[in-house]
Scaffold this active site. Structure first.
Site, PDB file in Angstrom:
ATOM      1  N   ASP A 120       3.358-100.150  -7.342  1.00 16.08           N
ATOM      2  CA  ASP A 120       4.172 -99.631  -8.209  1.00 16.08           C
ATOM      3  C   ASP A 120       4.483 -98.171  -7.934  1.00 16.08           C
ATOM      4  OD1 ASP A 120       4.346-102.095  -9.310  1.00 16.08           O
ATOM      5  OD2 ASP A 120       4.003-101.523 -11.549  1.00 16.08           O
ATOM      6  N   ARG A 146      -4.745 -90.108 -20.722  1.00 16.20           N
ATOM      7  CA  ARG A 146      -3.310 -89.564 -20.286  1.00 16.20           C
ATOM      8  C   ARG A 146      -3.152 -88.232 -20.555  1.00 16.20           C
ATOM      9  NH1 ARG A 146      -4.177 -93.495 -17.601  1.00 16.20           N
ATOM     10  NH2 ARG A 146      -2.983 -95.298 -17.861  1.00 16.20           N
ATOM     11  N   ASP A 178       2.165 -95.102 -22.452  1.00 19.11           N
ATOM     12  CA  ASP A 178       1.761 -94.078 -21.610  1.00 19.11           C
ATOM     13  C   ASP A 178       2.762 -93.025 -21.315  1.00 19.11           C
ATOM     14  OD1 ASP A 178      -0.811 -94.692 -21.345  1.00 19.11           O
ATOM     15  OD2 ASP A 178      -0.574 -95.930 -19.814  1.00 19.11           O
ATOM     16  N   SER A 221      -3.069-107.051 -15.516  1.00 20.14           N
ATOM     17  CA  SER A 221      -3.051-105.695 -15.178  1.00 20.14           C
ATOM     18  C   SER A 221      -4.234-104.991 -15.510  1.00 20.14           C
ATOM     19  CB  SER A 221      -1.721-104.825 -15.092  1.00 20.14           C
ATOM     20  OG  SER A 221      -1.685-104.681 -16.655  1.00 20.14           O
TER      21      SER A 221
END
Length: 407
Positions: free
Chosen positions: A17, A97, A126, A180
């Site tokens: 990605d 994050r 996120d 994932s």
């Protein structure tokens, strides 16, 4: 807007990605891209990310080991509050994050970049965490979120774009990925595909970091964790750095199947999601920290901390780590930790981490007060009668009124 962007700092994992995003940024914005890859203890080799970035002609490639900063300045402060979101989640993804976004902004400032970019989708939390952090640290910085801009709406479209632009595709990406995974030193998070239906139990192979509790050792393991002012500093008497200590607790907890969580949570963006989280070291740490607090905190501050914690957890989950209200709560929480020093003994056994002993030079626990024998401290049992009478006065008044009213 594209003409205004000359240089972008991209949060780059080296995966499919973000590799597609890298190429897309070059094509769409005709700009220089600086890649930033953070080592937060995800357990993956990061050099392949460097080689992939070089393949795209990237000149400024940043790979940084942030494990110590992550645990010392983000994980440990969070655990001082005994933080859990919706009663269960230890916020492993959420707390990573703000650190990644902080470094993105700092690198943008160092390199004179006009914008930062991330690979978070438009459905997740996120994107909010990255961008609220950027807003708080540099209100002038632009944020590019490709998933909200491009027309690559499916996995097939992504694969076709990758093939067209000669972006290497891992063989397992050609089929339907089973789920994932996001990982760091605090936890692993598995979501999507085989985990999307919350009515179906997660397959055994999803777990990354913990053994099945049923297959864990048949003998318990006893460990001792030392604390200084609310933070863990040693395991079994051995002083360790923050990252080394959490690594050690992950190893011990993983071996005994500690810290698995199958959770349906409420995302900030408005939908529910199901994930399998594994936080072995964090689960041990939470139990141990509550154990040392149980003898070192006054009842009033302990109970008030527990009242403040859900708000504090929600702020972290929603991306407000650098907001003034989180910092305000942190100051209050940290003030309570001045005397939270001592040792906690924890028993690890088949998925559980139970405190079995605790001691502190600052303990508020008084053997003389609690003993059933005659204590040295003056405690007159008769004093309890007046205490109960005063506390019961309003209840008597309330009950009398109800009786008079026929209720």
């Amino acid at each position: 807007m594209a003409n205004d962007i000359k240089k972008v700092v991209l949060a780059y994992s080296g995966g499919l990605d973000t590799s597609i995003i890298l190429k897309w940024l070059q094509e769409t914005y005709n700009c220089e891209v600086v890649t930033f890859t953070a080592d937060l203890g995800q357990g993956e080799e990061l050099e392949p990310a460097r080689k992939k970035a070089e393949m795209f002609g990237i000149k400024d490639i940043r790979i940084e080991d942030l494990r110590e900063e992550f645990v010392r300045d983000f994980v440990f402060p969070m655990f001082r509050a005994n933080t859990v979101y919706e009663g269960q989640y230890l916020l492993g993804t959420s707390i990573a994050r703000p650190l990644i976004a902080k470094r993105l902004v700092e690198i943008a400032q160092e390199t004179g970049a006009d914008a930062i970019s991330h690979g978070a989708t438009g459905k997740g939390n996120d994107q909010v965490r990255f961008e609220l952090t950027a807003n708080a640290l540099d209100p002038s910085i632009k944020v590019i979120a490709p998933w909200r801009e491009w027309d690559l709406r499916s996995r097939t479209a992504l694969l076709n774009y990758a093939e067209k632009n000669q972006i290497p595709i891992a063989k397992d990406k050609r089929g339907e990925a089973p789920f994932s995974v996001d990982a760091n030193l605090l936890h692993t998070s598995s979501e999507g595909m085989v985990l999307e239906d919350p009515a179906i139990p997660a397959p055994d192979y999803v777990a990354q970091r913990t053994v099945d509790p049923e297959k864990a050792p048949n003998e318990p393991e006893i460990i001792t964790i030392g604390f200084e002012k609310g933070d863990p500093v040693s395991v079994n008497g051995v002083k360790l750095s923050p990252a080394a200590l959490l690594t050690k607790l992950n190893e011990l907890g993983g071996k005994h199947g500690v810290g698995r969580l199958d959770l349906v949570e409420n995302r900030f963006v408005g939908m529910k999601s199901r994930g399998l989280y594994e936080t072995p070291g964090g689960t041990i740490l939470l139990a141990a920290h509550r154990g040392i607090e149980s003898i070192t905190l006054d009842r009033g501050e302990a109970h008030l901390k527990d009242e403040l914690m859900p708000k504090y957890a929600e702020l972290i989950y929603n991306g407000f780590w650098f907001a003034p209200e989180r910092e305000m709560l942190q100051a209050a929480i940290d003030h309570t930790q001045r005397y939270v020093t001592g040792e906690v003994t924890v028993k690890l056994y088949k998925g559980s981490a139970n405190v079995i002993a605790r001691s502190s030079p600052n303990s508020l626990y008084s053997m003389d007060l609690v003993t059933f024998e005659e204590g040295a401290v003056a405690y007159d049992h008769k004093d309890a009668a007046g205490f109960i009478r005063l506390n019961g006065l309003r209840l008597k008044t309330w009950a009398a009124r109800n009786k008079k009213a026929g209720n």
